[in-house]
Design a protein around this motif. Structure first.
Motif, PDB file in Angstrom:
ATOM      1  N   ASN A  73     -16.947  70.999  35.453  1.00  0.00           N
ATOM      2  CA  ASN A  73     -17.228  69.632  34.971  1.00  0.00           C
ATOM      3  C   ASN A  73     -18.011  68.800  35.982  1.00  0.00           C
ATOM      4  N   SER A  97      -7.148  58.956  32.975  1.00  0.00           N
ATOM      5  CA  SER A  97      -7.618  60.254  33.476  1.00  0.00           C
ATOM      6  C   SER A  97      -8.605  60.836  32.475  1.00  0.00           C
ATOM      7  N   LEU A  98      -9.867  60.774  32.814  1.00  0.00           N
ATOM      8  CA  LEU A  98     -10.929  61.193  31.884  1.00  0.00           C
ATOM      9  C   LEU A  98     -11.173  62.699  32.022  1.00  0.00           C
ATOM     10  N   ASN A  99     -11.578  63.113  33.198  1.00  0.00           N
ATOM     11  CA  ASN A  99     -11.650  64.527  33.597  1.00  0.00           C
ATOM     12  C   ASN A  99     -12.709  65.369  32.897  1.00  0.00           C
ATOM     13  N   ARG A 142     -13.274  68.443  27.267  1.00  0.00           N
ATOM     14  CA  ARG A 142     -11.985  67.773  27.488  1.00  0.00           C
ATOM     15  C   ARG A 142     -10.875  68.514  26.750  1.00  0.00           C
ATOM     16  N   LEU A 198     -21.472  61.570  31.142  1.00  0.00           N
ATOM     17  CA  LEU A 198     -20.668  60.417  31.576  1.00  0.00           C
ATOM     18  C   LEU A 198     -21.473  59.125  31.434  1.00  0.00           C
ATOM     19  N   LEU A 253     -15.313  54.851  38.797  1.00  0.00           N
ATOM     20  CA  LEU A 253     -15.032  56.279  38.634  1.00  0.00           C
ATOM     21  C   LEU A 253     -14.458  56.825  39.935  1.00  0.00           C
ATOM     22  N   PRO A 287     -13.676  60.250  41.373  1.00  0.00           N
ATOM     23  CA  PRO A 287     -13.628  61.706  41.361  1.00  0.00           C
ATOM     24  C   PRO A 287     -12.657  62.185  42.437  1.00  0.00           C
ATOM     25  N   ASP A 292     -22.937  67.057  33.104  1.00  0.00           N
ATOM     26  CA  ASP A 292     -21.685  66.292  33.020  1.00  0.00           C
ATOM     27  C   ASP A 292     -21.930  64.838  33.448  1.00  0.00           C
ATOM     28  N   ALA A 334     -16.465  64.796  30.085  1.00  0.00           N
ATOM     29  CA  ALA A 334     -17.277  63.773  29.420  1.00  0.00           C
ATOM     30  C   ALA A 334     -17.683  64.166  28.009  1.00  0.00           C
ATOM     31  N   GLU A 378     -10.116  58.237  36.354  1.00  0.00           N
ATOM     32  CA  GLU A 378      -9.935  59.353  37.286  1.00  0.00           C
ATOM     33  C   GLU A 378     -10.660  60.575  36.731  1.00  0.00           C
ATOM     34  N   TYR A 379     -11.232  61.331  37.645  1.00  0.00           N
ATOM     35  CA  TYR A 379     -12.031  62.488  37.222  1.00  0.00           C
ATOM     36  C   TYR A 379     -11.739  63.641  38.180  1.00  0.00           C
TER      37      TYR A 379
END
Ligand SMILES: C[S@@+](CC[C@H](N)C(=O)[O-])C[C@H]1O[C@@H](n2cnc3c(N)ncnc32)[C@H](O)[C@@H]1O
Ligand code: SF4
Length: 336
Positions: free
Chosen positions: A258, A209-211, A218, A267, A278, A280, A263, A213, A250-251
């Protein structure tokens, strides 16, 4: 005490000192077919007596079920000590289901956008408490459950060993019979455990889970960033991708937070040269603090991603069950 459904056949055979064939027959009955232990075929009575004496057969109790309009079904379970967790059954193509499982009661990581994070952590789940979610939902389902995702309550890599033990029970051909590649483990970015997972060579799909960049964005959304900074996380993702192929990122998209052009550009820089997919997904937030992107914001973000992440698949995920708080990030163990 050992629990009968908390391990795969090899682990059960080792723990009890019985033949692998017997362990397979026992789990084939109890996990594979959902039958009582005494219905295991071709197992000597002495072995069944041993299993009965050494293994707990405690069950989860089902407190509530909620059906969302889109076919998602949320289950609230009570554990033997009174703690509660949820699982969500997700319909696929009108022919089968996949199951979203919880790995902890609550979660310690406190992501700003997640209802589970607001609960704090009560405790880890035992392997059997994870497998039992699957067994209870399967017993309630006319269609087969062909996949499982560790995307319910909790951080799977804060309960690493139990989650893996449960995942191997779920994919055991004598047990849950779910294809390994259809089991996904999602982490918010516990870097040492990602590295361990990669080194151990497991075949379950890893999702991260990045969510956001940039480290600043973050950290504002995910406190885990302070322990495991983005640069280290991306390094671990790169290593995993090199060993096992494309990693799913996951984003969670939050309008005004974001999903800007900057963004997408960040990324692109962050992920340059790493094979990723990716995903989203719109934020679900009953508190109203975060909102999903508007259709316009999404279109601009999507187009910017296509420019900044050339050749990398971007697949917007549908998060269902919102009307019953069954959607991603909404699991708070409450009865509606
Ligand atoms: C609930 S978490 C559980 C697994 C693990 N703790 C993690 O964060 O990856 C599963 C997924 O839901 C996402 N999520 C959390 N809160 C959300 C929300 N409010 N709306 C949409 N997705 C959310 C997370 O980013 C993660 O990708
Ligand atoms: S998103 Fe995952 S890591 Fe973050 S609080 Fe929710 S369950 Fe925990």
């Amino acid at each position: 005490m050992l629990h009968l459904v908390g391990q795969d056949s090899r682990a059960l055979a080792r723990a009890l000192g019985v033949d692998l064939a017997d362990a397979r027959r026992v789990l084939g009955a109890v996990v594979g077919r959902g039958r009582p232990l005494r219905e295991a075929r071709n197992v000597r009575r002495a072995v069944l007596d041993l299993v009965e004496a050494r293994c707990s057969q405690a069950r989860l109790s089902r407190v509530a079920v909620a059906d969302a309009q889109d076919g998602f079904r949320k289950y609230l379970f009570q554990l033997p000590d009174g703690a509660r967790v949820e699982a969500v059954r997700i319909p696929l193509f009108d022919t089968h289901h996949t199951l979203c499982l919880s790995s902890q009661v609550g979660c310690a990581l406190g992501c700003a956008f997640c209802a589970t994070g607001r609960l704090g952590l009560t405790r880890n789940l035992e392997p059997w408490e994870i497998v039992a979610q699957f067994l209870e939902v399967r017993a309630d389902s006319a269609r087969p459950i062909t996949g499982a995702v560790f995307m319910g309550q909790g951080e799977p890599f804060h309960n690493y060993e139990a989650v893996l033990q449960a995942a191997y029970a779920l994919c055991d051909p004598a047990g849950g019979r779910v294809d390994q590649r259809r089991i996904s483990i999602s982490t918010a970015g516990v870097v040492p455990m990602i590295r361990r997972y990669t080194a151990e060579g497991h075949k379950f799909r890893l999702c991260v889970s990045l969510n956001a960049a940039t480290p600043e964005k973050r950290a504002a959304l995910m406190p885990v960033e302070r322990g495991y900074p983005l640069a280290e996380l991306v390094d671990a993702v790169r290593e995993h991708a090199a060993r096992r192929g494309r990693v799913t990122l996951e984003y969670v998209m939050m309008g005004g937070e974001n999903v800007g052009e900057e963004d997408a550009a960040a990324l692109g820089r962050l992920l340059s040269g790493i094979p990723v997919r990716l995903n989203p997904i719109d934020v679900n937030d009953a508190t109203g603090r975060f909102r999903p992107p508007s259709p316009d914001e999404w279109r601009r973000f999507r187009d910017a991603l296509a420019r900044h992440l050339p050749g990398q698949p971007v697949v917007r995920r549908y998060s269902g069950g919102k009307d019953e708080h069954a959607a991603c990030g909404m699991l708070a163990s409450t009865v509606s």
